[in-house]
Design a protein around this motif. Structure first.
Motif, PDB file in Angstrom:
ATOM      1  N   GLU A   1     -16.322  22.513  28.345  1.00 10.03           N
ATOM      2  CA  GLU A   1     -16.271  21.487  29.626  1.00 10.03           C
ATOM      3  C   GLU A   1     -17.909  21.797  30.036  1.00 10.03           C
ATOM      4  O   GLU A   1     -18.261  22.735  30.559  1.00 10.03           O
ATOM      5  CB  GLU A   1     -15.481  21.761  30.663  1.00 10.03           C
ATOM      6  CG  GLU A   1     -15.539  20.613  31.959  1.00 10.03           C
ATOM      7  CD  GLU A   1     -14.504  20.771  32.834  1.00 10.03           C
ATOM      8  OE1 GLU A   1     -13.283  20.529  32.723  1.00 10.03           O
ATOM      9  OE2 GLU A   1     -15.006  21.288  33.842  1.00 10.03           O
ATOM     10  N   THR A   2     -18.556  20.552  30.093  1.00 13.86           N
ATOM     11  CA  THR A   2     -19.967  20.587  30.842  1.00 13.86           C
ATOM     12  C   THR A   2     -20.042  19.470  31.998  1.00 13.86           C
ATOM     13  O   THR A   2     -19.483  18.253  31.547  1.00 13.86           O
ATOM     14  CB  THR A   2     -20.828  20.186  29.588  1.00 13.86           C
ATOM     15  OG1 THR A   2     -20.841  21.141  28.694  1.00 13.86           O
ATOM     16  CG2 THR A   2     -22.280  20.302  30.210  1.00 13.86           C
ATOM     17  N   ASN A   3     -20.340  20.050  32.864  1.00 10.43           N
ATOM     18  CA  ASN A   3     -20.534  19.066  34.217  1.00 10.43           C
ATOM     19  C   ASN A   3     -22.174  18.628  34.476  1.00 10.43           C
ATOM     20  O   ASN A   3     -22.988  19.766  34.507  1.00 10.43           O
ATOM     21  CB  ASN A   3     -19.917  19.829  35.433  1.00 10.43           C
ATOM     22  CG  ASN A   3     -18.436  19.696  35.480  1.00 10.43           C
ATOM     23  OD1 ASN A   3     -17.973  18.603  35.388  1.00 10.43           O
ATOM     24  ND2 ASN A   3     -17.891  20.786  34.931  1.00 10.43           N
TER      25      ASN A   3
ATOM     26  N   GLU B   1     -25.532  16.787  36.486  1.00 13.81           N
ATOM     27  CA  GLU B   1     -25.718  16.025  37.635  1.00 13.81           C
ATOM     28  C   GLU B   1     -27.081  15.407  37.282  1.00 13.81           C
ATOM     29  O   GLU B   1     -28.014  16.082  37.129  1.00 13.81           O
ATOM     30  CB  GLU B   1     -25.928  17.186  38.736  1.00 13.81           C
ATOM     31  CG  GLU B   1     -25.816  16.308  40.107  1.00 13.81           C
ATOM     32  CD  GLU B   1     -25.972  17.421  41.197  1.00 13.81           C
ATOM     33  OE1 GLU B   1     -26.776  17.844  41.672  1.00 13.81           O
ATOM     34  OE2 GLU B   1     -24.715  17.534  41.605  1.00 13.81           O
TER      35      GLU B   1
ATOM     36  N   THR C   1     -22.868  12.062  38.489  1.00 13.46           N
ATOM     37  CA  THR C   1     -22.116  12.962  37.842  1.00 13.46           C
ATOM     38  C   THR C   1     -21.410  12.610  36.816  1.00 13.46           C
ATOM     39  O   THR C   1     -20.870  11.534  36.600  1.00 13.46           O
ATOM     40  CB  THR C   1     -21.099  13.669  38.983  1.00 13.46           C
ATOM     41  OG1 THR C   1     -20.165  12.655  39.465  1.00 13.46           O
ATOM     42  CG2 THR C   1     -21.712  14.395  40.095  1.00 13.46           C
TER      43      THR C   1
ATOM     44  N   LYS D   1     -18.633  14.539  33.458  1.00  4.13           N
ATOM     45  CA  LYS D   1     -18.081  15.664  32.916  1.00  4.13           C
ATOM     46  C   LYS D   1     -17.820  15.466  31.217  1.00  4.13           C
ATOM     47  O   LYS D   1     -17.179  14.237  30.968  1.00  4.13           O
ATOM     48  CB  LYS D   1     -16.740  15.873  33.683  1.00  4.13           C
ATOM     49  CG  LYS D   1     -15.922  17.178  32.955  1.00  4.13           C
ATOM     50  CD  LYS D   1     -14.728  17.567  33.818  1.00  4.13           C
ATOM     51  CE  LYS D   1     -13.647  16.408  33.657  1.00  4.13           C
ATOM     52  NZ  LYS D   1     -12.452  17.003  34.292  1.00  4.13           N
TER      53      LYS D   1
END
Length: 783
Positions: A402-404, A406, A415, A417
């Motif tokens: 999982e990569t978040n 910004e 943002t 995800k």
């Protein structure tokens, strides 16, 4: 000799086969038992005895306010008048001198124990009793359990808890249903569990009705990134969008983390009902009925369980199940992969500690696939879910990256995800079909980098109300009632427990619907206007979740402390008396609740189009959603069949079963064929299932072929032809006519049948076929 008493005819037959009791012995009428290898085996066919009705204790059959409260000294009364011959047979068996031991083999649970104890007490039996308590109906499991049967007294706690529940429900149901029945002039159905559940549904409906939506506007990039800032009007958002077009976006952060989702637990009844409702739209009762049938057919283990684990001694059984499933084409590749990767039978599946306090282990398939092809549609669906859950449970965890992100663009923060699967594991077969990934399947942006969005749009964001309950979500609430209780001490006491039992929750929902308090609209379960009005008219203590949860905890405590039952019943009586006194008091000014359209209609089945109720009309069977709804209509008179579609046949058709009807061939000859429902999208028709049947002989009336039907042997000329028909089950003589018997009779031969009576004597009788001109009978002849 030992007498085994089971709960259902199918389980009696299975147990009889396992212990070697293969000979049928007849009692009065068509009732029979099995005998052999030092055993008699008989079924109890459900509740033969119960606590009776108020009139059994001398109270009026009609509702009278002055008679309340009703607190009788409970006794046991016969139930179901049609079962009198069966009660007689069981009584005769229990009193036989040669029977020196009784084996209770009713369903392994509180209700099963109660059914047997009522039979035992009603007959004044004093003979010793052992208990056959098994999760599996395979011959192997039964034989193993029979080697070391515990005394039935080991299960006294189950009986005391079930009896206390039965008495408490009687006191509440009989008194309060009569109370509000008098006050409203309507046959109300008040219940310890039913009424709080109605209150939960009505509360949710009220929240939805009062909900006021709010709308905001955000900016969204083509990659799915959404702005954290929002605007109150589309014009304001559009202004921010114009400023951002063709401008550079900077990657402020890109944080990646490996995550995993563990395999699901094995199914208990509630989770199976929830999944079947979510995936196939089956109601809780439909799922329970299918699961019970699969258990009786030896295809799955005992369904009425609240446990999600199996015990250590079942490891080998799981391996055998996987070996058997591997022989089936649809599971072969999957199981071969699982075996090569390693079957995971860890503590998430096999856990003796987690089984503490549970009477039964989780539902799993049996190592038996002999009857899969003969299953109904619902049975196939439920069986598939049970198999899939086992295979998911022994698979690998689902792992993903999982990569978040910004992003910054013209003073607006966005943002995003993204999810990249690393190991699919069990998730590849997840029936939930969740999609928590965005358009990106991998990390594309490095922290500190920049890019120019190809497109930015204005997105309308509308707040949504809670959804109406479905069987899935309502069962979840009933199973996790502690989530709705604020009292911390009580919350802890009932944590992990619900209201009602795994076996009764489906019936609670159905009873609320049949009483007119709830209705189905598609998958949704919604309170009717009448249901909402009625629940509003009741004092809070009747619909109290806390009180119901407390009593559920007491039922559990009774299993280890019999004295708790007496205290509970006294508390229940005080509660009922307080409600009656309150409603009778001069200061109480309750407005009677009127039902404009009392539910006198019988539900025939569930609509295959929208899931709502199907009712019988004068000329058809119709969905309650009406013409403006799904439009389901099945006409009683069909051009493809002779006669009409009766309610019992309509009920079977709605369950997906093939039903025999008389029809005409191209030549105009009548014959019997199996039909199923066919939905063309516009009309509901009956569709004939083609099958080849071999004639058993020539009809003695007209010379045409005689065929075997589901319940009889018939001439292809049909009723409008010569009308030749012989029933397979000859109730008058108490015999079954086999296909071989029919062939002999058609050839002018006599047949012979032997029937053993309880006195040990064998009757050998000669039978011939006699044509009265109107009927064709099987007649006993003296030799």
């Amino acid at each position: 000799m030992k007498l085994i008493i089971s709960e259902k005819p199918s389980t009696a037959q299975t147990i009889a086969h396992a212990v070697g009791a293969r000979e049928k012995i007849y009692g009065e009428g068509k009732e029979y038992c099995y005998k052999g290898s030092d055993y008699y085996v008989v079924n109890a066919r459900g509740h033969l005895y119960g606590l009776g009705l108020p009139q059994d204790y001398g109270y009026s059959k009609s509702y009278k306010l002055e008679e309340l409260p009703i607190f009788p000294d409970f006794k046991i009364f016969p139930e179901n008048e049609t079962a009198e011959n069966l009660r007689t047979l069981i009584s005769q068996l229990m009193t036989l001198d040669e029977v020196d031991e009784i084996i209770c083999a009713t369903d392994a649970g509180r209700e099963g124990e109660l059914i047997f104890r009522h039979i035992y007490a009603a007959n004044g039996c004093k003979k010793p009793v052992k208990r056959l308590w098994t999760n599996s109906m395979t011959d192997e499991a039964i034989t193993e359990c029979m080697k070391n049967l515990p005394p039935d007294s080991d299960f006294d706690g189950e009986y005391y808890a079930a009896l206390a529940r039965e008495k408490a429900d009687w006191i509440i149901g009989m008194n309060l249903s009569r109370l509000y029945g008098v006050l409203d002039g309507y046959p109300h159905r008040i219940g310890r569990v039913k009424t709080p559940v109605l209150a939960i549904v009505a509360e949710r409906d009220s929240e939805i009705a009062k909900f006021e939506k709010s709308v905001t506007y955000r900016l969204e990039m083509e990659n799915g990134a959404i702005s954290q800032q929002f605007w109150n009007t589309p014009e304001e958002a559009a202004g921010a969008r114009v400023i951002s077009i063709d401008k550079t976006a900077n990657v402020l952060s890109a944080k990646s983390e490996e995550k995993k989702i563990n395999r699901p637990l094995l199914h208990c009844l509630t989770t199976l009902q929830q999944e079947a409702n979510r995936v196939y739209g089956l109601t809780a009762k439909q799922t329970l009925d299918a699961a019970q049938s699969l258990y009786e057919k030896k295809l799955t283990t005992y369904p009425r369980t609240d446990c999600n684990y199996i015990s250590e001694d079942m490891r080998e059984k799981v391996s055998r199940v996987l070996d058997v499933l591997e022989d089936r084409a649809e599971y072969r590749e999957r199981i071969e992969y699982l075996k090569s990767a390693g079957i995971r039978l860890d503590s998430r599946i096999v856990n003796n500690k987690k089984m503490d306090g549970h009477d039964h282990h989780a539902i799993i398939p049996e190592a038996n696939i002999t009857e899969i092809n003969g299953l109904s549609d619902n049975e196939r669906k439920v069986y598939g879910l049970v198999v899939n859950r086992l295979l998911c449970a022994v698979d690998a965890e689902y792992k993903y990256l999982e990569t978040n992100f910004e992003f910054w663009c013209e003073d607006v923060i966005y943002t995003l995800k993204t999810v990249k699967p690393l190991v699919f594991g069990w998730k590849k077969y997840d029936t939930a079909k969740e999609d928590n990934s965005s358009a990106l399947s991998y990390c594309e942006y490095a922290e500190g980098a920049s890019f120019t969005p190809k497109e930015i749009t204005v997105r309308e964001c509308v707040t949504r109300p809670k959804k109406h309950f479905t069987d899935d979500t309502l069962l979840s609430v009933m199973n996790n009632i502690d989530n709705r209780i604020e009292d911390k001490e009580l919350k802890a006491a009932v944590s992990g427990r619900g209201i009602g039992t795994e076996a009764t929750r489906a019936e609670v929902i159905e009873q609320l619907i049949s009483a007119g308090y709830l209705e189905r609209q598609g998958k949704s379960i919604i309170a009717t206007d009448f249901g909402r009005a009625f629940i509003r008219s009741l004092p809070d203590n009747i619909k109290s979740l806390e009180r119901t949860a407390e009593w559920e905890q007491v039922f559990t405590n009774i299993k280890s402390d019999k004295t708790a039952a007496e205290k509970l019943l006294e508390e229940v009586k005080e509660f009922v008396k307080s409600v009656i006194d309150y409603e009778k008091s001069p200061s109480r000014h309750r407005t009677p609740v009127e039902c404009e359209n009392p539910y006198s209609r019988k539900v025939i089945g569930v609509c295959p189009r929208c899931g709502r109720n199907i009712y019988e009309g004068k000329k058809n069977y119709y969905c309650e959603s009406g013409k403006d709804g799904c439009g389901f209509t099945l006409w009683k008179d069909q051009i493809t069949i002779k006669g009409s579609v009766t309610p019992d046949r309509a009920e079977r058709l709605l369950k997906g079963e093939a039903v025999p009807f008389k029809t005409l061939s191209k030549e105009g000859n009548a014959y019997t064929a199996d039909f199923v429902l066919e939905d063309t999208g516009k009309y509901i028709n009956l569709k004939r299932i083609k099958s080849e049947k071999k004639p058993l002989g020539k009809c003695p009336r007209c010379g045409k072929a005689v065929f075997e039907g589901n319940k009889s042997y018939y001439c292809e000329s049909g009723k409008d032809g010569c009308g030749f028909n012989v029933w397979k089950e000859d109730k008058h003589n108490g015999i079954n006519v086999t296909a071989a018997n029919m062939t002999d009779l058609l050839n002018g031969k006599a047949i012979y049948k032997q029937k053993k009576k309880l006195n040990g004597e064998t009757e050998r009788t000669k039978y011939t076929m006699a044509d009265t001109g109107t009927y064709v009978n099987i007649r006993a002849e003296k030799e």
